[in-house]
Design a protein around this motif. Structure first.
Motif, PDB file in Angstrom:
ATOM      1  N   UNK A   1     -24.980   4.837  14.214  1.00 22.02           N
ATOM      2  CA  UNK A   1     -24.602   4.830  12.806  1.00 22.02           C
ATOM      3  C   UNK A   1     -25.798   5.200  11.929  1.00 22.02           C
ATOM      4  N   UNK A   2     -25.617   6.185  11.069  1.00 19.10           N
ATOM      5  CA  UNK A   2     -26.661   6.646  10.172  1.00 19.10           C
ATOM      6  C   UNK A   2     -26.059   6.892   8.799  1.00 19.10           C
ATOM      7  N   UNK A   3     -26.898   6.878   7.778  1.00 16.28           N
ATOM      8  CA  UNK A   3     -26.407   7.080   6.424  1.00 16.28           C
ATOM      9  C   UNK A   3     -26.190   8.560   6.135  1.00 16.28           C
ATOM     10  N   UNK A   4     -25.132   8.821   5.338  1.00 13.93           N
ATOM     11  CA  UNK A   4     -24.868  10.180   4.875  1.00 13.93           C
ATOM     12  C   UNK A   4     -25.718  10.527   3.660  1.00 13.93           C
ATOM     13  N   UNK A   5     -26.148   9.528   2.898  1.00 11.28           N
ATOM     14  CA  UNK A   5     -26.986   9.725   1.706  1.00 11.28           C
ATOM     15  C   UNK A   5     -26.413  10.783   0.773  1.00 11.28           C
TER      16      UNK A   5
END
Length: 204
Positions: free
Chosen positions: A111-115
């Motif tokens: 899981x990573x941020x889309x920013x």
């Protein structure tokens, strides 16, 4: 340059319920304010959108959604983007009351941020894509209902942002080939590398 193909895309017609506006104190997950526009999860599966100084608010049903974050309004307040479960990136059109899935990460992906960041004109959304083997920035056009990959990797810079009042994307500490930036042209969008002092001036 061939644009990357999104793994998943969907559009959902949302039949919203208008109810009397109240001062909310049950914001369990996230909220965002922009010129009086507010969006928050009031309870699981329910996204609430308060439209400026209106005396009503809109409730959008999000099946199986327990958590929303990364709320971001376009400058004209027409579009709202947010992520659910740190996996799906959505766009809600307040004029048409429609919800569109822009990108979805595989369930096996970390899981990573889309920013997400809106351009000043509100016609482009910049975000970090994690949908393919390589993590890279993309821009999405609500008008064209399509996203386009930028010719750089997310490992090539430390920070990315729109320049004020222009469809120019600036990159801080860029380590890739600058020829790629100079040759890139997409519907008037340009890419430039800058240092920390110049980026600070652009954002102030």
């Amino acid at each position: 340059m061939k644009p990357l193909v999104l793994g998943c895309c969907a559009i959902i017609l949302v039949f919203s319920t208008l109810v009397s506006a109240v001062t909310h104190t049950d914001n369990h997950y996230a909220a965002n304010k922009s010129n009086g526009y507010v969006a928050y999860m009031s309870e699981p599966e329910t996204l609430v959108i308060e439209l400026g100084t209106s005396t009503s608010k809109r409730e959008v049903h999000l099946p199986r959604v327990q958590q929303a974050s990364e709320f971001s309004w376009s400058n004209d307040n027409r579009y709202l983007t947010f992520t659910t479960h740190n996996q799906h990136l959505w766009l809600y059109d307040t004029q048409l009351a429609t919800l569109r899935l822009i990108e979805s990460m595989p369930s096996t992906a970390s899981k990573s941020k889309y920013s997400p960041q809106w351009s000043n004109a509100g016609n482009w959304l910049l975000f970090i894509s994690h949908n393919q083997m390589e993590t890279r920035p993309r821009v999405y056009s609500p008008l064209r209902k399509h996203s386009y990959a930028l010719p750089i990797s997310a490992d090539d810079f430390t920070h990315i942002a729109w320049a004020n009042h222009k469809n120019e994307i600036t990159l801080l500490d860029f380590v890739g080939k600058r020829e790629r930036l100079a040759s890139f042209k997409l519907f008037g969008i340009t890419l430039t590398a800058t240092d920390a002092r110049s980026l600070m001036a652009l954002k102030n």
